[in-house]
Design an enzyme around this catalytic site. Structure first.
Site, short mmCIF file in Angstrom:
data_model
loop_
_atom_site.label_atom_id
_atom_site.label_comp_id
_atom_site.label_asym_id
_atom_site.label_seq_id
_atom_site.Cartn_x
_atom_site.Cartn_y
_atom_site.Cartn_z
N ASN A 268 27.46 17.19 -26.09
CA ASN A 268 28.09 17.99 -25.02
C ASN A 268 29.62 17.96 -25.11
OD1 ASN A 268 28.67 15.38 -24.25
ND2 ASN A 268 27.55 15.44 -22.31
N ASP B 144 34.91 2.08 -25.25
CA ASP B 144 34.07 2.01 -24.05
C ASP B 144 33.09 0.84 -24.08
OD1 ASP B 144 32.63 3.19 -26.15
OD2 ASP B 144 32.59 5.16 -25.21
N GLU C 273 32.66 12.59 -20.01
CA GLU C 273 31.68 13.67 -19.97
C GLU C 273 32.36 14.98 -19.55
OE1 GLU C 273 28.90 13.10 -21.22
OE2 GLU C 273 28.04 11.19 -20.64
N HIS D 229 31.47 15.22 -25.41
CA HIS D 229 32.15 14.04 -24.86
C HIS D 229 32.87 13.26 -25.96
CE1 HIS D 229 28.30 11.36 -25.18
NE2 HIS D 229 29.12 10.99 -26.13
#
Ligand code: F6R
Length: 245
Positions: free
Chosen positions: A136, A67, A143, A138
């Site tokens: 979380n 990313d 997400e 990810h």
């Protein structure tokens, strides 16, 4: 999914780095998927030390990062391009032309996503992908709620992710609101995956991964459906599992 527990972060990094080095020695033209963030730093340091001491060569390796932030140029100190050049590429013998990271500073972001996805396919996919995990769940910047079939795409970062990453910026306001990330479908096409989990702050995520169901609300859970995933976790990350066991 195979789980390897390490006594501490340093040992975890050594084990994961040794694994990568073995793969590079077996296949000098390895297509290696890389992650940024805090967790892989110890691995990159170990790869650099090994390169200097033992001469492991990356001359023919091709890398694909997961990313990049939207809006940052490659020479911005907070960009992932800068992170990778500084923390790994400039200290081993890989030609920069063989290192690939999405371009976050282009006009046409959709076109860039297509270009990046095609680039990975043209190289016949990734042999070994390194992943970290967000609190979380990810992976990459995918997400919760991201489709398991997603390809490289633009994402809006959640406030929790921006908060977590603000340590690499002067303030949370400076953290870009968007990023380009490989999709979950892109990641899942990798022939093999190493997931790194370090520190107490990740123990809930590790617990959710190992004990929760496979669901798009927890992106990393998809890894349980991949045929070849190894999780390297340090003692702090595993601590909470011991309580739950
Ligand atoms: C980084 C990335 C992220 C991180 C994750 C964990 O390229 O894609 O998914 O792996 O946010 O980050 P750290 O290691 O900083 O806890």
């Amino acid at each position: 999914m195979k789980i390897i527990e390490a006594i501490d972060y340093k040992t975890m990094c050594k084990m994961a780095a040794d694994y990568i080095i073995t793969k590079v020695c077996e296949n000098p033209r390895l297509k290696l998927g890389l992650a940024t963030g805090g967790t892989p730093l110890g691995i990159y340091n170990t790869l650099i030390a090994d390169h200097k001491k033992n001469g492991t060569s990356y001359q023919w390796v091709t890398t694909f990062n997961l990313d990049e932030y939207v809006g940052l140029t490659g020479d911005d100190p907070s960009s992932y391009r800068h992170y990778m050049n500084h923390n790994l590429f400039n200290q081993i013998d890989i030609p920069l032309s063989q290192t690939n990271i999405p371009h976050g500073d282009v006009q046409d972001l959709e076109q860039e996503c297509i270009r990046y996805e095609n680039l990975i396919s043209e190289h016949r996919g990734i042999d070994l992908q390194i992943l970290g995990i967000g609190n979380n769940g990810h992976i990459g910047f995918n997400e919760p709620g991201t489709s398991f079939n997603s390809k490289t795409h633009v994402v809006e970062l959640t406030s929790s992710t921006r908060e977590a990453n603000s340590r690499f910026f002067n303030s949370v306001e400076e953290v870009p609101t968007r990023a380009i990330t490989m999709g979950i479908g892109t990641i899942m096409k990798s022939r093999e995956i190493l997931l790194l989990v370090s520190g107490e702050s990740k123990s809930n995520a590790l617990h959710a991964l190992l004990n929760g169901k496979v669901d798009e609300s927890f992106p990393a859970s998809v890894l349980k459906t991949h045929p070849k995933v190894t999780v390297f976790a340090d003692k702090e990350a595993v601590a909470c599992l011991k309580v739950f066991r």
